[in-house]
Enzyme design. Structure first.
Site, PDB file in Angstrom:
ATOM      1  CB  ILE A  90     -18.196 -13.662  -0.027  1.00 50.41           C
ATOM      2  CG1 ILE A  90     -16.760 -13.483   0.499  1.00 50.41           C
ATOM      3  CG2 ILE A  90     -18.681 -12.381  -0.675  1.00 50.41           C
ATOM      4  CD1 ILE A  90     -15.745 -13.172  -0.604  1.00 50.41           C
ATOM      5  CB  SER A  91     -18.346 -13.086   5.765  1.00 55.52           C
ATOM      6  OG  SER A  91     -19.044 -14.236   6.181  1.00 55.52           O
TER       7      SER A  91
END
Length: 216
Positions: A66-67
């Protein structure tokens, strides 16, 4: 993955994260409001609960992450989202970026090539009762049956510019894509005609690579 509870503790951590993003230069109020409304911890395994609102990338399985919130905020701001904009997102991942765009009022079409992630994230979207359209497929090919899109967001590193995706962008539309290898430059592409584009660069980032074949 079942949707987790969003407690007052989570909401407090999320507000601190929004304040931190503002200090780091994010000044788009629509983006900040959306990030403040989306419970990031719900898109992560509960073991990461204490770190969910730190400005870091976190593993989500299948070699994906997840960024970090700053990346999500930066890409969302560059997209210049407007209400009911039709957005193609390449790389659903955890679904967090999709939900931020949904909260900004966009109609999101998102495609994921990792079957395990697709199944898990689609179920999570359903639990939120979102209007996000989630598909399993090859991100390089996009979703031509739903084109043209007002906006296209690529959430994985692309070594080469994906012409097939560009063909699905409306004239006047915007694509935001991390280009290059092994590091990427966040690139904003405005389609000015059938064949022409204007590009601008917006800093260096590191993403997992964009791959061309589905898994599973």
């Amino acid at each position: 993955m079942m949707k987790q509870q969003d407690t007052f503790r989570h909401q407090g951590m999320r507000q601190r994260m929004v304040d931190e993003l503002r200090k780091k230069g994010i000044d788009n109020s629509a983006v900040l409001d959306a990030i403040g409304a989306v419970p990031r911890h719900c898109f992560l395994d509960s073991v990461f609960d204490a770190r969910a609102y730190q400005d870091i990338a976190i593993p989500i399985g299948d070699g994906q992450t997840i960024s970090r919130p700053l990346t999500v905020a930066s890409q969302s701001a560059l997209l210049e989202v407007f209400p009911d904009a039709r957005i193609l997102e390449v790389g659903t991942g955890s679904g967090y970026q999709s939900m931020v765009l949904d909260k900004m009022g966009a109609e999101v079409y998102t495609i994921e090539r990792q079957r395990n992630l697709y199944v898990k994230t689609k179920a999570l979207f359903d639990s939120f009762k979102s209007r996000i359209h989630c598909y399993y497929g090859d991100g390089y090919k996009g979703l031509p049956q739903f084109a043209p899109f007002d906006r296209i967001l690529v959430t994985c590193g692309a070594a080469d510019f994906p012409k097939e995706l560009f063909s699905q962008l409306a004239i006047g539309g915007i694509m935001v894509i991390p280009l290059g290898f092994p590091k990427q430059v966040m690139t904003k592409v405005v389609r000015t005609s059938e064949t022409d584009m204007e590009t601008s660069e917006h800093g260096d980032f590191t993403f997992v690579p964009m791959l061309s074949k589905k898994s599973g």
